[in-house]
Design a protein around this motif. Structure first.
Motif, PDB file in Angstrom:
ATOM      1  N   VAL A 108      -7.902  13.217  -8.383  1.00  0.00           N
ATOM      2  CA  VAL A 108      -8.760  12.634  -7.358  1.00  0.00           C
ATOM      3  C   VAL A 108      -9.976  13.528  -7.237  1.00  0.00           C
ATOM      4  N   VAL A 157      -0.891   9.062 -10.825  1.00  0.00           N
ATOM      5  CA  VAL A 157      -2.152   9.585 -10.324  1.00  0.00           C
ATOM      6  C   VAL A 157      -2.449  10.864 -11.102  1.00  0.00           C
ATOM      7  N   GLU A 171       2.069  12.313  -8.999  1.00  0.00           N
ATOM      8  CA  GLU A 171       3.126  11.398  -8.567  1.00  0.00           C
ATOM      9  C   GLU A 171       2.918  10.028  -9.198  1.00  0.00           C
ATOM     10  N   ASP A 221     -14.577  10.027  -4.336  1.00  0.00           N
ATOM     11  CA  ASP A 221     -14.114   8.646  -4.172  1.00  0.00           C
ATOM     12  C   ASP A 221     -13.443   8.091  -5.416  1.00  0.00           C
ATOM     13  N   VAL A 240     -10.470   7.954  -8.259  1.00  0.00           N
ATOM     14  CA  VAL A 240      -9.070   8.268  -8.549  1.00  0.00           C
ATOM     15  C   VAL A 240      -8.826   7.965 -10.023  1.00  0.00           C
ATOM     16  N   VAL A 269       0.860  -1.182   0.000  1.00  0.00           N
ATOM     17  CA  VAL A 269       0.000   0.000   0.000  1.00  0.00           C
ATOM     18  C   VAL A 269       0.897   1.232   0.000  1.00  0.00           C
ATOM     19  N   LEU A 270       0.706   2.093  -1.010  1.00  0.00           N
ATOM     20  CA  LEU A 270       1.490   3.317  -1.137  1.00  0.00           C
ATOM     21  C   LEU A 270       0.559   4.520  -1.216  1.00  0.00           C
ATOM     22  N   SER A 271       1.006   5.633  -0.718  1.00  0.00           N
ATOM     23  CA  SER A 271       0.262   6.885  -0.846  1.00  0.00           C
ATOM     24  C   SER A 271       0.928   7.724  -1.919  1.00  0.00           C
ATOM     25  N   ARG A 272       0.148   8.294  -2.800  1.00  0.00           N
ATOM     26  CA  ARG A 272       0.648   9.159  -3.866  1.00  0.00           C
ATOM     27  C   ARG A 272      -0.275  10.353  -3.977  1.00  0.00           C
ATOM     28  N   LYS A 273       0.261  11.467  -4.404  1.00  0.00           N
ATOM     29  CA  LYS A 273      -0.518  12.672  -4.657  1.00  0.00           C
ATOM     30  C   LYS A 273      -0.681  12.842  -6.161  1.00  0.00           C
ATOM     31  N   LYS A 274      -1.580  13.720  -6.559  1.00  0.00           N
ATOM     32  CA  LYS A 274      -1.789  14.019  -7.968  1.00  0.00           C
ATOM     33  C   LYS A 274      -0.456  14.355  -8.632  1.00  0.00           C
TER      34      LYS A 274
END
Length: 78
Positions: free
Chosen positions: A25, A22, A10, A28, A30, A3-8
């Protein structure tokens, strides 16, 4: 599962060949962009599962009678 977190904007790289980016967002939803070599098939999971189920059904259905198939081919040539 990783599980990774990414921003717009990235990205994530998979084995030097596949890049997931990404794009946006909204609530809900993505939006993800995928860059991969043309020989790699990419499907939404529900489409992939449908294809797999169709393949399983085809593999277990009764075999085609060769004589019936040959007759059908002869008939279609007329």
């Amino acid at each position: 599962m990783l599980v990774l977190s990414r921003k717009k904007g990235e990205s994530i790289i998979i084995q030097d060949q596949i890049e997931l980016t990404v794009l946006g967002v909204e609530g809900d939803t993505v939006r993800i962009g995928i860059s991969a070599p043309k020989h790699i098939d990419i499907f939404r999971k529900e489409v992939y599962e449908s294809i797999q189920e169709s393949n399983r059904e085809s593999a277990t259905s009764s075999p085609v009678n060769l004589e019936t198939l040959m007759q059908h081919l002869r008939d279609t040539k007329k």
